[in-house]
Design a protein around this motif. Structure first.
Motif, PDB file in Angstrom:
ATOM      1  N   VAL A  17      53.647   1.987  41.857  1.00 49.74           N
ATOM      2  CA  VAL A  17      54.370   3.169  41.409  1.00 49.74           C
ATOM      3  C   VAL A  17      54.107   3.323  39.919  1.00 49.74           C
ATOM      4  CG1 VAL A  17      56.602   4.285  41.129  1.00 49.74           C
ATOM      5  CG2 VAL A  17      56.147   2.901  43.163  1.00 49.74           C
ATOM      6  N   CYS A  18      53.536   4.455  39.562  1.00 53.20           N
ATOM      7  CA  CYS A  18      53.218   4.718  38.163  1.00 53.20           C
ATOM      8  C   CYS A  18      54.488   4.978  37.370  1.00 53.20           C
ATOM      9  CB  CYS A  18      52.286   5.927  38.077  1.00 53.20           C
ATOM     10  SG  CYS A  18      51.820   6.357  36.378  1.00 53.20           S
ATOM     11  N   LEU A  19      54.369   4.838  36.062  1.00 53.13           N
ATOM     12  CA  LEU A  19      55.510   5.123  35.199  1.00 53.13           C
ATOM     13  C   LEU A  19      55.963   6.565  35.326  1.00 53.13           C
ATOM     14  CD1 LEU A  19      54.445   3.219  31.957  1.00 53.13           C
ATOM     15  CD2 LEU A  19      56.131   2.519  33.672  1.00 53.13           C
ATOM     16  N   CYS A  20      55.056   7.433  35.756  1.00 49.65           N
ATOM     17  CA  CYS A  20      55.428   8.843  35.903  1.00 49.65           C
ATOM     18  C   CYS A  20      56.173   9.082  37.205  1.00 49.65           C
ATOM     19  CB  CYS A  20      54.186   9.735  35.828  1.00 49.65           C
ATOM     20  SG  CYS A  20      53.117   9.674  37.285  1.00 49.65           S
ATOM     21  N   GLY A  21      56.284   8.057  38.038  1.00 48.18           N
ATOM     22  CA  GLY A  21      57.052   8.192  39.262  1.00 48.18           C
ATOM     23  C   GLY A  21      56.228   8.400  40.506  1.00 48.18           C
ATOM     24  N   THR A  44      43.682   4.286  37.010  1.00 41.05           N
ATOM     25  CA  THR A  44      44.093   5.503  36.323  1.00 41.05           C
ATOM     26  C   THR A  44      44.870   6.370  37.293  1.00 41.05           C
ATOM     27  OG1 THR A  44      42.150   5.461  34.898  1.00 41.05           O
ATOM     28  CG2 THR A  44      43.307   7.564  35.111  1.00 41.05           C
ATOM     29  N   CYS A  45      46.057   6.723  36.925  1.00 44.64           N
ATOM     30  CA  CYS A  45      46.884   7.567  37.775  1.00 44.64           C
ATOM     31  C   CYS A  45      46.302   8.972  37.803  1.00 44.64           C
ATOM     32  CB  CYS A  45      48.315   7.596  37.238  1.00 44.64           C
ATOM     33  SG  CYS A  45      49.399   8.738  38.129  1.00 44.64           S
ATOM     34  N   PRO A  46      46.012   9.492  38.997  1.00 44.78           N
ATOM     35  CA  PRO A  46      45.450  10.842  39.076  1.00 44.78           C
ATOM     36  C   PRO A  46      46.482  11.922  38.802  1.00 44.78           C
ATOM     37  CG  PRO A  46      45.780   9.958  41.260  1.00 44.78           C
ATOM     38  CD  PRO A  46      46.126   8.853  40.301  1.00 44.78           C
ATOM     39  N   SER A  47      47.747  11.531  38.745  1.00 44.58           N
ATOM     40  CA  SER A  47      48.782  12.531  38.500  1.00 44.58           C
ATOM     41  C   SER A  47      48.971  12.781  37.008  1.00 44.58           C
ATOM     42  CB  SER A  47      50.086  12.075  39.138  1.00 44.58           C
ATOM     43  OG  SER A  47      51.117  13.009  38.891  1.00 44.58           O
ATOM     44  N   CYS A  48      49.119  11.696  36.253  1.00 47.65           N
ATOM     45  CA  CYS A  48      49.389  11.862  34.826  1.00 47.65           C
ATOM     46  C   CYS A  48      48.194  11.469  33.967  1.00 47.65           C
ATOM     47  CB  CYS A  48      50.612  11.039  34.422  1.00 47.65           C
ATOM     48  SG  CYS A  48      50.383   9.253  34.571  1.00 47.65           S
ATOM     49  N   GLY A  49      47.165  10.882  34.596  1.00 45.14           N
ATOM     50  CA  GLY A  49      45.956  10.545  33.856  1.00 45.14           C
ATOM     51  C   GLY A  49      46.086   9.306  33.001  1.00 45.14           C
TER      52      GLY A  49
HETATM   53 ZN    ZN Z   1      51.200   8.549  36.627  1.00 42.81          ZN
END
Ligand code: ZN
Length: 75
Positions: A17-21, A44-49
């Protein structure tokens, strides 16, 4: 590459789970949730980069769960 339709209800996966949720489902958990996970996954999170190192966890997919973003493990 995983897509949402690749997930089977009740099956186990390795995810973070990324820090962005965002929950990122990375690959199938062949231990059915019984294995021991050590360390973390760098990706690399594709949501927040944001690139970071995240602790891996077992994750049992349910159709009503929050899993919606799926990425390949950046090895
Ligand atoms: Zn993220």
């Amino acid at each position: 590459m995983f897509s949402l339709t690749d997930l089977s209800a009740g099956d186990w996966y390795i995810s973070i789970v990324c820090l962005c949720g965002e929950r990122l489902v990375l690959f199938s958990d062949l231990t059915q949730g019984r294995g021991s996970l050590k360390g973390s996954l760098e990706l690399t999170c594709p949501s927040c980069g944001k690139r970071g190192s995240y602790p891996a966890e077992h994750y049992r997919y349910e159709p009503s769960s929050e899993a919606r973003l799926l990425v390949r493990h950046a090895s």
